[in-house]
Design an enzyme around this catalytic site. Structure first.
Site, mmCIF file in Angstrom:
data_model
loop_
_atom_site.group_PDB
_atom_site.id
_atom_site.type_symbol
_atom_site.label_atom_id
_atom_site.label_comp_id
_atom_site.label_asym_id
_atom_site.label_seq_id
_atom_site.Cartn_x
_atom_site.Cartn_y
_atom_site.Cartn_z
ATOM 1 N N GLU A 33 0.848 -1.200 0.000
ATOM 2 C CA GLU A 33 0.000 0.000 0.000
ATOM 3 C C GLU A 33 0.877 1.241 0.000
ATOM 4 O O GLU A 33 1.759 1.386 0.851
ATOM 5 C CB GLU A 33 -0.890 -0.030 1.245
ATOM 6 C CG GLU A 33 -1.530 1.285 1.601
ATOM 7 C CD GLU A 33 -2.057 1.321 3.028
ATOM 8 O OE1 GLU A 33 -2.130 2.440 3.593
ATOM 9 O OE2 GLU A 33 -2.378 0.266 3.602
ATOM 10 N N LYS A 122 -10.418 -2.952 8.244
ATOM 11 C CA LYS A 122 -9.170 -2.485 8.842
ATOM 12 C C LYS A 122 -9.508 -1.840 10.192
ATOM 13 O O LYS A 122 -10.135 -0.774 10.228
ATOM 14 C CB LYS A 122 -8.515 -1.473 7.894
ATOM 15 C CG LYS A 122 -7.396 -0.635 8.492
ATOM 16 C CD LYS A 122 -6.968 0.423 7.471
ATOM 17 C CE LYS A 122 -6.086 1.491 8.098
ATOM 18 N NZ LYS A 122 -5.664 2.506 7.106
#
Length: 203
Positions: A33, A122
Site C-alpha cells: 500500500e 481495517k
C-alpha cells in the site's frame, strides 16, 4: 500461501518504490500500500504495479474520495485502503474490481462497510481500540469476515492480537520509514514475517 500482511510504504518516493517493493515482496509480504499522502503516490503505484506484476497486490492507502479511487485504478492499483468508512468509496472500489479495506472502529462502521461490499475490515487505530475492544467488535461480525489490525501492532504484539482474533495486520513504520534503504527494509520485512509466523499467523 499468501500472508495476511499489508506493507504500508508511507512517504516513499517513486525513485525508491520498486527496489523497496521488491525487497518486501522477497520477504514474503505480497500486498503493498502506498498512502496517497506520500510524494507522487500514483507514480509509485504505477511503477510498483508494472515491476511486480501478478506477484503482488499493489494499491493505495489513505483513500478518501471516489475520484481518488478512480485515480488509483487508472495507475494500475488493485487495492484501496482507507482510514475511515465511506460506503460510496467502497462501492466505487468494488465496481472497478479492486479490493476494498476501509477503516472501522465501531460495529456500526463495520456493518456499513460490509453492506457496501468491503473485502475486509481495517481496525484502525488498533492501539486505541485495544484487544478487549477488538474482541467485542469481532464477536458480532459475520462468520468469515476478515479483520486486520493496523496502527500500533508489531513483532512484540502479534501473538496477543492473533490470539484475540485478528486475521491479519497492516505494517507501517515497523516495516518502512522514509529514507531507509531497500536492504534495511528487506531485513525488517523478514523479521516481521518471522514474528508473524512464530505467533501462529501463517494463514
Amino acid at each position: 500461501m499468501t500472508l495476511p500482511l499489508i506493507g504500508i510504504l508511507r512517504a516513499i518516493t517513486p525513485e525508491e518504490a520498486v527496489a523497496v517493493g521488491e525487497a518486501v515482496l522477497a520477504a514474503g509480504i505480497t500486498t503493498l500500500e502506498v498512502p496517497l499522502n506520500s510524494p507522487e503516490p500514483l507514480e509509485s503505484i504505477r511503477r510498483l504495479a508494472e515491476a511486480l506484476g501478478e506477484g503482488a497486490l499493489v494499491g493505495a492507502g489513505t483513500v478518501l474520495t471516489v475520484d481518488q479511487v478512480r485515480d488509483v485504478h487508472a495507475a494500475g492499483g488493485r487495492l484501496v485502503v482507507s482510514p475511515n468508512c465511506r460506503p460510496a468509496v467502497i462501492e466505487a472500489t468494488r465496481r472497478l474490481g479492486m479490493q476494498s479495506w476501509p477503516g472501522i472502529v465501531t460495529p456500526s462502521e463495520a456493518f456499513d462497510a460490509l453492506d457496501a461490499g468491503a473485502t475486509g475490515l481495517k481496525l484502525f487505530p488498533a492501539v486505541q481500540v485495544g484487544l478487549e475492544g477488538m474482541r467485542a467488535v469481532r464477536a458480532v461480525l459475520p462468520a468469515g469476515t476478515r479483520l486486520y489490525a493496523v496502527g500500533g501492532i508489531g513483532e512484540d504484539t502479534f501473538a496477543a492480537w492473533r490470539a484475540a482474533g485478528v486475521d491479519g495486520a497492516g505494517l507501517g513504520s515497523a516495516l518502512y520509514q522514509p529514507g531507509q534503504s531497500a536492504t534495511r527494509v528487506g531485513e525488517q520485512a523478514r523479521a516481521l514475517v518471522a514474528a508473524w509466523q512464530a505467533a501462529g499467523g501463517e494463514a
